[in-house]
Design a protein around this motif. Structure first.
Motif, PDB file in Angstrom:
ATOM      1  N   THR A   3       0.832  -1.199   0.000  1.00  0.00           N
ATOM      2  CA  THR A   3       0.000   0.000   0.000  1.00  0.00           C
ATOM      3  C   THR A   3       0.864   1.245   0.000  1.00  0.00           C
ATOM      4  O   THR A   3       2.024   1.207   0.386  1.00  0.00           O
ATOM      5  N   HIS A   5      -0.922   4.040   1.156  1.00  0.00           N
ATOM      6  CA  HIS A   5      -1.717   4.808   2.109  1.00  0.00           C
ATOM      7  C   HIS A   5      -1.298   4.371   3.512  1.00  0.00           C
ATOM      8  O   HIS A   5      -1.646   3.295   3.975  1.00  0.00           O
ATOM      9  N   THR A   6      -0.546   5.213   4.183  1.00  0.00           N
ATOM     10  CA  THR A   6       0.085   4.815   5.437  1.00  0.00           C
ATOM     11  C   THR A   6      -0.880   4.719   6.609  1.00  0.00           C
ATOM     12  O   THR A   6      -0.584   4.064   7.590  1.00  0.00           O
ATOM     13  N   GLN A   7      -2.036   5.365   6.519  1.00  0.00           N
ATOM     14  CA  GLN A   7      -2.965   5.353   7.637  1.00  0.00           C
ATOM     15  C   GLN A   7      -4.235   4.581   7.297  1.00  0.00           C
ATOM     16  O   GLN A   7      -5.330   4.956   7.682  1.00  0.00           O
ATOM     17  N   ASN A   8      -4.086   3.491   6.607  1.00  0.00           N
ATOM     18  CA  ASN A   8      -5.204   2.646   6.223  1.00  0.00           C
ATOM     19  C   ASN A   8      -5.600   1.766   7.405  1.00  0.00           C
ATOM     20  O   ASN A   8      -4.753   1.152   8.043  1.00  0.00           O
ATOM     21  N   THR A  11      -4.926  -2.301   7.367  1.00  0.00           N
ATOM     22  CA  THR A  11      -3.574  -2.852   7.438  1.00  0.00           C
ATOM     23  C   THR A  11      -3.369  -3.678   8.701  1.00  0.00           C
ATOM     24  O   THR A  11      -2.474  -4.516   8.749  1.00  0.00           O
ATOM     25  N   ASN A  19       4.656  -0.580   3.122  1.00  0.00           N
ATOM     26  CA  ASN A  19       4.283   0.794   2.785  1.00  0.00           C
ATOM     27  C   ASN A  19       5.292   1.331   1.780  1.00  0.00           C
ATOM     28  O   ASN A  19       6.492   1.366   2.056  1.00  0.00           O
ATOM     29  N   ASN A  24       1.652  10.238   3.187  1.00  0.00           N
ATOM     30  CA  ASN A  24       0.670  10.255   2.107  1.00  0.00           C
ATOM     31  C   ASN A  24       0.911  11.467   1.206  1.00  0.00           C
ATOM     32  O   ASN A  24       0.984  12.590   1.674  1.00  0.00           O
TER      33      ASN A  24
END
Length: 52
Positions: A3, A5-8, A11, A19, A24
């Motif tokens: 991904t 998107h680090t704050q999904n 996860t 990541n 983002n």
């Protein structure tokens, strides 16, 4: 899971998460993910091409 998107929130459901970016970047869209997938596929193909 791969991904950018680090704050999904999903996860947490995966054992391993890669990541592609540390933060983002909304302005650049999904370019890092496309670049990584392109590199990964080309590298995989070049390694397996030499075995034949």
């Amino acid at each position: 899971m791969i991904t950018q998107h680090t704050q999904n929130l999903i996860t947490n459901l995966f054992d391993q998460v890669l990541n592609l970016t540390s933060t983002n970047y909304v302005q650049i869209g999904n370019y890092p993910l496309e670049f990584f997938c392109d590199y990964f596929v080309r590298r995989y193909a070049s390694l397996n091409e030499k075995r034949k």
